[in-house]
Design a protein around this motif. Structure first.
Motif, PDB file in Angstrom:
ATOM      1  N   GLN A 143      41.076  12.080  32.714  1.00  9.40           N
ATOM      2  CA  GLN A 143      41.442  13.218  32.059  1.00  9.40           C
ATOM      3  C   GLN A 143      41.471  14.450  32.855  1.00  9.40           C
ATOM      4  OE1 GLN A 143      41.234  13.212  28.824  1.00  9.40           O
ATOM      5  NE2 GLN A 143      40.824  11.020  28.324  1.00  9.40           N
ATOM      6  N   VAL A 144      42.321  15.303  32.221  1.00 10.22           N
ATOM      7  CA  VAL A 144      42.780  16.498  32.969  1.00 10.22           C
ATOM      8  C   VAL A 144      42.222  17.809  32.092  1.00 10.22           C
ATOM      9  CG1 VAL A 144      44.650  17.972  33.414  1.00 10.22           C
ATOM     10  CG2 VAL A 144      44.950  15.413  33.752  1.00 10.22           C
ATOM     11  N   GLN A 145      41.692  18.763  32.657  1.00 11.53           N
ATOM     12  CA  GLN A 145      41.162  19.882  32.131  1.00 11.53           C
ATOM     13  C   GLN A 145      41.763  21.197  32.837  1.00 11.53           C
ATOM     14  OE1 GLN A 145      37.019  20.304  32.398  1.00 11.53           O
ATOM     15  NE2 GLN A 145      36.773  21.666  30.480  1.00 11.53           N
ATOM     16  N   LEU A 146      42.281  22.097  31.826  1.00 12.78           N
ATOM     17  CA  LEU A 146      42.610  23.282  32.449  1.00 12.78           C
ATOM     18  C   LEU A 146      41.604  24.368  31.716  1.00 12.78           C
ATOM     19  CD1 LEU A 146      46.594  23.458  31.448  1.00 12.78           C
ATOM     20  CD2 LEU A 146      45.329  22.582  33.651  1.00 12.78           C
ATOM     21  N   VAL A 147      40.944  25.190  32.940  1.00 14.51           N
ATOM     22  CA  VAL A 147      40.057  26.388  32.528  1.00 14.51           C
ATOM     23  C   VAL A 147      40.636  27.636  32.998  1.00 14.51           C
ATOM     24  CG1 VAL A 147      37.762  27.035  32.776  1.00 14.51           C
ATOM     25  CG2 VAL A 147      38.217  24.574  32.805  1.00 14.51           C
ATOM     26  N   GLU A 148      40.784  28.345  31.903  1.00 20.40           N
ATOM     27  CA  GLU A 148      41.039  29.892  32.285  1.00 20.40           C
ATOM     28  C   GLU A 148      39.779  30.909  32.626  1.00 20.40           C
ATOM     29  OE1 GLU A 148      44.017  28.744  28.888  1.00 20.40           O
ATOM     30  OE2 GLU A 148      41.945  28.683  29.119  1.00 20.40           O
ATOM     31  N   SER A 149      40.008  31.788  33.178  1.00 16.83           N
ATOM     32  CA  SER A 149      38.918  32.904  33.413  1.00 16.83           C
ATOM     33  C   SER A 149      39.696  33.982  33.895  1.00 16.83           C
ATOM     34  CB  SER A 149      38.171  32.492  34.500  1.00 16.83           C
ATOM     35  OG  SER A 149      38.775  32.193  35.777  1.00 16.83           O
ATOM     36  N   GLY A 150      38.976  35.088  33.826  1.00 12.96           N
ATOM     37  CA  GLY A 150      39.372  36.584  34.190  1.00 12.96           C
ATOM     38  C   GLY A 150      39.476  37.521  33.037  1.00 12.96           C
ATOM     39  N   GLY A 151      39.356  36.979  31.861  1.00 14.36           N
ATOM     40  CA  GLY A 151      39.895  37.869  30.634  1.00 14.36           C
ATOM     41  C   GLY A 151      38.651  38.784  30.491  1.00 14.36           C
ATOM     42  N   GLY A 152      38.914  39.830  29.668  1.00 14.74           N
ATOM     43  CA  GLY A 152      37.975  40.916  29.380  1.00 14.74           C
ATOM     44  C   GLY A 152      38.609  42.095  28.593  1.00 14.74           C
ATOM     45  N   LEU A 153      37.828  43.206  28.803  1.00 17.63           N
ATOM     46  CA  LEU A 153      38.121  44.418  28.101  1.00 17.63           C
ATOM     47  C   LEU A 153      38.425  45.410  29.328  1.00 17.63           C
ATOM     48  CD1 LEU A 153      38.208  46.473  25.738  1.00 17.63           C
ATOM     49  CD2 LEU A 153      35.851  46.923  26.425  1.00 17.63           C
ATOM     50  N   VAL A 154      39.740  46.084  29.290  1.00 18.39           N
ATOM     51  CA  VAL A 154      40.348  47.070  30.061  1.00 18.39           C
ATOM     52  C   VAL A 154      40.717  48.249  29.182  1.00 18.39           C
ATOM     53  CG1 VAL A 154      42.436  45.787  30.392  1.00 18.39           C
ATOM     54  CG2 VAL A 154      41.607  47.317  32.218  1.00 18.39           C
ATOM     55  N   GLN A 155      40.712  49.363  30.021  1.00 18.91           N
ATOM     56  CA  GLN A 155      41.401  50.441  29.353  1.00 18.91           C
ATOM     57  C   GLN A 155      42.907  50.546  29.785  1.00 18.91           C
ATOM     58  OE1 GLN A 155      39.551  53.828  31.033  1.00 18.91           O
ATOM     59  NE2 GLN A 155      37.960  53.925  29.832  1.00 18.91           N
ATOM     60  N   PRO A 156      43.906  51.025  28.661  1.00 16.12           N
ATOM     61  CA  PRO A 156      45.330  51.218  29.057  1.00 16.12           C
ATOM     62  C   PRO A 156      45.479  51.844  30.429  1.00 16.12           C
ATOM     63  CG  PRO A 156      44.537  51.797  26.911  1.00 16.12           C
ATOM     64  CD  PRO A 156      43.311  51.726  27.522  1.00 16.12           C
ATOM     65  N   GLY A 157      46.556  51.044  31.036  1.00 22.77           N
ATOM     66  CA  GLY A 157      46.738  51.278  32.365  1.00 22.77           C
ATOM     67  C   GLY A 157      46.126  50.738  33.462  1.00 22.77           C
ATOM     68  N   GLY A 158      44.975  49.783  33.032  1.00 26.46           N
ATOM     69  CA  GLY A 158      44.231  49.098  33.894  1.00 26.46           C
ATOM     70  C   GLY A 158      44.939  47.818  34.127  1.00 26.46           C
ATOM     71  N   SER A 159      44.097  47.045  35.048  1.00 28.29           N
ATOM     72  CA  SER A 159      44.697  45.728  35.735  1.00 28.29           C
ATOM     73  C   SER A 159      43.280  44.661  35.287  1.00 28.29           C
ATOM     74  CB  SER A 159      44.811  45.830  37.216  1.00 28.29           C
ATOM     75  OG  SER A 159      45.760  46.710  37.243  1.00 28.29           O
ATOM     76  N   LEU A 160      43.966  43.506  35.562  1.00 23.84           N
ATOM     77  CA  LEU A 160      43.123  42.330  35.308  1.00 23.84           C
ATOM     78  C   LEU A 160      44.127  41.060  36.001  1.00 23.84           C
ATOM     79  CD1 LEU A 160      41.674  41.742  31.656  1.00 23.84           C
ATOM     80  CD2 LEU A 160      40.514  42.333  33.718  1.00 23.84           C
ATOM     81  N   ARG A 161      43.202  40.123  36.581  1.00 21.70           N
ATOM     82  CA  ARG A 161      43.895  39.032  37.217  1.00 21.70           C
ATOM     83  C   ARG A 161      43.019  37.639  36.473  1.00 21.70           C
ATOM     84  NH1 ARG A 161      42.573  36.125  42.771  1.00 21.70           N
ATOM     85  NH2 ARG A 161      44.956  35.582  43.545  1.00 21.70           N
ATOM     86  N   LEU A 162      43.940  36.894  35.901  1.00 21.72           N
ATOM     87  CA  LEU A 162      43.734  35.615  35.029  1.00 21.72           C
ATOM     88  C   LEU A 162      43.437  34.409  36.061  1.00 21.72           C
ATOM     89  CD1 LEU A 162      45.249  36.078  31.684  1.00 21.72           C
ATOM     90  CD2 LEU A 162      43.157  37.026  32.439  1.00 21.72           C
ATOM     91  N   SER A 163      42.983  33.543  35.860  1.00 19.79           N
ATOM     92  CA  SER A 163      43.096  32.425  36.671  1.00 19.79           C
ATOM     93  C   SER A 163      43.039  31.212  35.750  1.00 19.79           C
ATOM     94  CB  SER A 163      42.127  32.178  37.738  1.00 19.79           C
ATOM     95  OG  SER A 163      41.848  33.394  38.668  1.00 19.79           O
ATOM     96  N   CYS A 164      43.775  30.051  36.408  1.00 13.87           N
ATOM     97  CA  CYS A 164      43.830  28.857  35.385  1.00 13.87           C
ATOM     98  C   CYS A 164      43.621  27.629  36.606  1.00 13.87           C
ATOM     99  CB  CYS A 164      45.136  28.667  34.808  1.00 13.87           C
ATOM    100  SG  CYS A 164      45.132  26.888  34.209  1.00 13.87           S
ATOM    101  N   ALA A 165      42.341  26.833  36.421  1.00 12.13           N
ATOM    102  CA  ALA A 165      42.123  26.014  37.460  1.00 12.13           C
ATOM    103  C   ALA A 165      42.332  24.315  36.647  1.00 12.13           C
ATOM    104  CB  ALA A 165      40.600  25.954  37.974  1.00 12.13           C
TER     105      ALA A 165
END
Length: 122
Positions: free
Chosen positions: A1-23
């Motif tokens: 079996q294969v699984q993909l798991v995302e992380s790193g989402g959230g609430l951010v203000q306009p102009g801000g940054s986020l980094r998502l990951s997928c393992a």
């Protein structure tokens, strides 16, 4: 079996940054193209960016110059660095990958993660 798991989402203000990951984990021989998609409420799922196993990338017009896709093949992990975020970037972000599980049996498949919410709001 294969699984993909995302992380790193959230609430951010306009102009801000986020980094998502997928393992990716499980029975994996190799991973071909990986991609990020997003789906806003009431809208279709749209392609955000793709990256091949060799590192070639492509971006949707709405994120060019702001988002950067990358991957670490040794860790079976993909990333999405999102800068200069706008309210219209608000969506559930999904990881996608075409994975070869057993080349001797020509076993492969297109896999999806469960999604991670990104909300851009003041």
């Amino acid at each position: 079996q294969v699984q993909l798991v995302e992380s790193g989402g959230g609430l951010v203000q306009p102009g801000g940054s986020l980094r998502l990951s997928c393992a990716a984990s499980g029975t994996i021989f190799s991973i071909n193209t990986m991609a990020w998609y997003r789906q806003a409420p009431g809208k279709q799922r749209d392609l955000v960016a793709t990256i091949t196993s060799g590192g070639s990338t492509n971006y949707g017009d709405s994120v060019k110059g702001r988002f950067t896709i990358s991957r670490d093949n040794a860790k079976n992990t993909m990333y999405l660095q999102m800068n200069s975020l706008k309210p219209e970037d608000t969506a559930v972000y999904y990881c996608n990958a075409y994975i070869i599980t057993d080349p001797r049996r020509a076993s492969s498949g297109n896999y999806w993660g469960q999604g991670t919410q990104v909300t851009v709001s003041s």
